[in-house]
Design an enzyme around this catalytic site. Sequence first.
Site: not given
Ligand code: GLN
Length: 485
Positions: A76, A151, A175
């Site tokens: 990532k 994400s 995420s």
């Molecule tokens: N979707 C969540 C957010 O927007 C979690 C994102 C993540 O785990 N990095 O913060």
Amino acid sequence: MINASLKQLSAALGAKQISAVELASLFLDRIEQRNPVLNAFVTVDRARTLEMAKGADARRAKGESGPLLGIPLAHKDIFCTEGWLTTCGSKMLANFVSPYDATVVEKFKQAGVVTLGKLNMDEFAMGSSNETSHFGPVKNPWDLNRVPGGSSGGSAASIAARLAPAVTGTDTGGSIRQPASLCGLTGLKPTYGVVSRYGMIAFASSLDQAGPMAKSAEDCALMLNAMAGFDVRDSTSLQRPTEDYTRDLDLPLKGLRIGLPREFFGAGMDDDVRAAVDAALAEYRKLGAVTVEIDLPNSGLSVPAYYVIAPAEASSNLSRFDGVRYGHRAADYGDLNDMYSKSRAEGFGAEVKRRILIGTYVLSHGYYDAYYLQAQKIRRLIANDFVEAFKVCDVIASPASPSVAFRFGEKSADPVQMYLSDIYTISTNLAGLPGMSLPCGFGNGGMPVGLQLIGSWFGEARMLNAAHQYQLATDWHTRMPPDAG
Ligand code: GLN
């Protein structure tokens, strides 16, 4: 080869049926073919990858072995990788070449892993659909009109399309698990502190954890063996004895107590998701597990508490991007303050700005007690709920996401709708617990459904055991989107 497990790939490398260079080339060719449509990778560097693969072959030729020696993986784009662009999905870092490796990357290098490239993601890991990336959305390989989740959207799509056998992801509020669920793969967020955060660009430091994403629980266990461990460079890294996360994979599930939170099985879950999860629970009972209803009375407060705490930490973490030391700097500006504001206004996207504003607000004088302090108290209550729950069960099960992958644009105009897609995953991060998602069937539109398992603190091995036994009895995790093969 493209659907092989890490164990099978490693055996093939060991038996000299294939070289690391050939294996890397196979995936690089697939990336070249499919990535223009999927947009899962933001950086590919064939020469650099093949150089690493040659290095792995040389190590094998010298008699070295190891479960990951010569295996190609992608990261990532939140992990600093020496000599590669590390963009974090942002214009702010679009030209940033990291001078050092994140600990996770370094550990994989030591294990002989070959880096296939860097994966697209929501900007600074803020999002659930990969629509906030500066580099454009990632497409879900199961349906190109749908999001891959976020994400770690690029991470998930790359495995689903078989452009990489396994990858890294990070999980602050879901995420790893939510995109794994939406793309039909297996992803694991470890207990907070098990994997070093050094060199992983910070979003919300008290919640961020790196973890593996792969096709199966067994592959995730092998990867976690390489990723986990104490690191002096991360002050929240835990000093614990080394674990072999594969050690319990083969245990029978007879007597395993699976907790089903009443709060998670109420309204809000789509019927197709419920049907797939119910069928998975029936399979677990067939395997000898028992299900018990549990209560997580404060879980309804997890999304609101998270959207105070995570933005608060993000507003502080992202203050380092000021156009002075690295990252984007505006071309035209007046004085120093103007340079800061223009650079940040140009470098950050809308969602990141929204989080910085919320975070700054809840931390400001007069609001700190009303919001931030309250959210921290709720966080403690949520963790306490889990302490009680794990007195009567060994793992907790729920869906990973309330719906299958949604269409582009469906939720992007309404941040609250988007935030609710992490409703089942966020409390795990607030409590610091390990959690994973594994494929358990298909729902509307033939889209994958993910089952979430939550383990007790440091309960990764038991959770992986539960996932692996299910995967021995089912084949959802081996399914590929029609045009992947
Ligand atoms: N979707 C969540 C957010 O927007 C979690 C994102 C993540 O785990 N990095 O913060």
